[in-house]
Design an enzyme around this catalytic site. Sequence first.
Site, PDB file in Angstrom:
ATOM      1  N   ASP A  11       0.868  -1.170   0.000  1.00  0.00           N
ATOM      2  CA  ASP A  11       0.000   0.000   0.000  1.00  0.00           C
ATOM      3  C   ASP A  11       0.906   1.221   0.000  1.00  0.00           C
ATOM      4  OD1 ASP A  11      -2.385  -1.439   0.076  1.00  0.00           O
ATOM      5  OD2 ASP A  11      -2.348  -1.580   2.254  1.00  0.00           O
ATOM      6  N   ASP A 130     -13.540  -3.241  -1.718  1.00  0.00           N
ATOM      7  CA  ASP A 130     -13.437  -2.955  -0.285  1.00  0.00           C
ATOM      8  C   ASP A 130     -14.839  -3.077   0.299  1.00  0.00           C
ATOM      9  OD1 ASP A 130     -10.758  -2.344  -0.681  1.00  0.00           O
ATOM     10  OD2 ASP A 130     -11.162  -0.216  -1.005  1.00  0.00           O
TER      11      ASP A 130
END
Length: 252
Positions: A11, A130
Amino acid sequence: MITKRIIPCLDVRDGRVVKGVNFEGLRDVSSPVELGKYYSDAGADELVFYDITASFEGRKLFTDILTEVARQIFIPLTVGGGINTVDDFDRVLKCGADKVSVNSGAIRNPDLINAAAEKYGNQCVVLSVDAKRVDGSYHVFLNGGRIDTGMDALEWIRDGVKRGAGEVVLNSIDTDGVKQGFDLEMLAAVNQLVKVPVIASGGAGSIEDFVTLFHEIPDISAGLAASIFHFGEVKIEDLKARLQAEGIPVRR
């Protein structure tokens, strides 16, 4: 049982790898180039690179760092963040990516999945979702978990695969960074829904969590994790050795 893939996730924010809990409280970890090379050499099967603030900040993905990561690794690379057009696919693939992950951009324009799959093939299009529990159902969230779309995650995943996504990464916001195990309930629901590979993301805290994942959901394709690999809590070599000892097929 299919051969399982172990996938570290980078990330990236402002050129650095970061990690948080439930998508919040991000802290600096390392250089994506250094980590990418480390994982490539350490036996990872693939690598995922997310520019996690590109969509939120309304900009395109940083390609200079991505290009350098791609130069350093010898395993498949999936890239996401700020992917809103077919031109974004082209730009990222030319930087060295093997697959492109779409999330917010595909929610805003679902036809992006169709167009990209038609141009580059289903195997190149990864639908990253998500999801979080809201009032007893799974909702899709935008911009790194900041915005509840109100969309049903299962319906969205079914539609995305029908449009041409060749793989699904399911990121459970409920379990992200908590290190209490993968979201088996959510993953099982998605895995039963589609016929393409499903990658489990969010919640890995130990080798045991991967063992449980692959035993409980034998058809799941891969396990993805970040912090336990980044901070040396689990070594990929040790994880694969344990999985093999448990009768779970892995690439060595």
